[in-house]
Design an enzyme around this catalytic site. Sequence first.
Site, mmCIF file in Angstrom:
data_model
loop_
_atom_site.group_PDB
_atom_site.id
_atom_site.type_symbol
_atom_site.label_atom_id
_atom_site.label_comp_id
_atom_site.label_asym_id
_atom_site.label_seq_id
_atom_site.Cartn_x
_atom_site.Cartn_y
_atom_site.Cartn_z
ATOM 1 C CG ASP A 84 -2.207 1.020 0.960
ATOM 2 O OD1 ASP A 84 -2.465 1.537 -0.098
ATOM 3 O OD2 ASP A 84 -2.428 1.616 2.215
ATOM 4 N N GLY A 85 0.025 2.325 -0.391
ATOM 5 C CA GLY A 85 1.257 3.600 -0.613
ATOM 6 C C GLY A 85 1.830 4.279 -2.083
ATOM 7 C CG ASN A 86 2.764 1.684 -4.654
ATOM 8 O OD1 ASN A 86 3.722 1.644 -4.990
ATOM 9 N ND2 ASN A 86 1.619 0.077 -5.230
ATOM 10 N NE ARG A 87 -4.619 5.675 -5.431
ATOM 11 C CZ ARG A 87 -5.656 5.250 -5.243
ATOM 12 N NH1 ARG A 87 -6.725 5.666 -6.753
ATOM 13 N NH2 ARG A 87 -6.317 5.548 -4.233
ATOM 14 C CB SER B 5 -8.891 -5.239 -4.268
ATOM 15 O OG SER B 5 -8.787 -3.773 -3.763
ATOM 16 C CG ASP C 246 -13.225 -3.170 -2.775
ATOM 17 O OD1 ASP C 246 -14.788 -3.533 -3.482
ATOM 18 O OD2 ASP C 246 -13.419 -3.305 -1.483
ATOM 19 C CG ASN C 247 -7.313 -2.189 -5.654
ATOM 20 O OD1 ASN C 247 -6.541 -2.544 -5.138
ATOM 21 N ND2 ASN C 247 -7.658 -0.727 -4.507
ATOM 22 N NE ARG D 143 -8.771 0.239 4.183
ATOM 23 C CZ ARG D 143 -7.584 1.256 4.316
ATOM 24 N NH1 ARG D 143 -7.569 2.101 5.464
ATOM 25 N NH2 ARG D 143 -7.863 2.061 3.325
ATOM 26 C CG MET D 144 -7.020 -8.152 7.525
ATOM 27 S SD MET D 144 -4.844 -8.158 7.778
ATOM 28 C CE MET D 144 -5.247 -9.462 6.032
ATOM 29 C CB SER D 145 -7.983 -4.238 2.123
ATOM 30 O OG SER D 145 -7.586 -2.650 3.615
#
EC number: 2.5.1.-
Length: 259
Positions: A37-40, A83, A85-86, A214-216
Site C-alpha cells: 500500500d501507498g504507491n499513489r 482488489s 474494489d480497485n 486494516r485487512m481490506s
Amino acid sequence: MGVRRSVREALTRVYERRLARALVGADVPRHVGVIMDGNRRWARSIGLEDVAHGHRRGASKIVDLLGWCDDAGVQVVTLFMLSTDNLRRPEPELSALLRIIEDVAVDLSGPGRRWKVNSMGASEVLPPETVAVLKQAEEDTRDRPGATVNLAVGYGGRREIADAVRSLLAEHAARGTSLEDLVEVLEVEHIAEHLYTRGQPDCDLVIRTSGEQRMSGFLLWQTANAEFHFTDVYWPDFRRVDFLRALRDYSARHRRFGE
C-alpha cells in the site's frame, strides 16, 4: 545534506546487519502476505501527478522482496496487487496499473527466475489480455524449484470464500451428493480445499505498508491465525531493514493458536 544522508545510510546498514544476525535460528513464517500500500501517496509526496509512477516504483520493489524472502526461507509469498474494489478506479489509472501487473508477471516468470507464479482472483472481472499473461506466467513456472508467489489480482476475500463454497457444491452435485448428506459431513477443511490457495500453508505473517491498519479483504480465511505487522513506510520505500523488522516482530511473538 549529502553527509547526513551518507551517515544515515551507514547506520541503517549497521542496524540491518544486527537484525539479520539476531534472526539466525529464529522462527520463520512459511507464508508471508504483503499488502503493498501507498504507491499513489508516494508519488504525490514527491510531487508527481501521474500516480502510475508510484505503481511502477512499487512494482520494481517486488523482486527485492522476493529475494529477501528467499534468503529467510519463506516458502509462499502472496502479493495483494489489485482488489476487486480497485477495479472502480478511473480507467486511465486502472489500465496503467493492469499493464504494470502484466509486466511483473512476465518479469517473475522470465528466464533465470526460480519462483512458481500462481495467479489468484476472479479472472472473469479482468481484461482477457491480463488473464492470458497471468496464465502464461503460471504455465512457464509450473516446474520451477523456488518459492510460490501468489499474485492476487482482481482479488476479494469474501469473493474467494464464496467461490470456494460454490466450487464445493458443484463438486458434490456432480457426484450426486444430496444437500442433506453434504450438511452432515461438511468440515472446515472441505472448504479450504477449494480456496485459491488450496494446497498451500495458511498465511503466518501479513505485512501492510503505508500506515493503514486494516485487512481490506485480504486472505480473510487464510489469516485466521496470522500475525500482523504494520509499518508507516510507503511501499515504494520499503527496504530490507523494514522486512527484517517484520520478521523480528514475528519471531518474538508466541503463537498459541488458542491454547
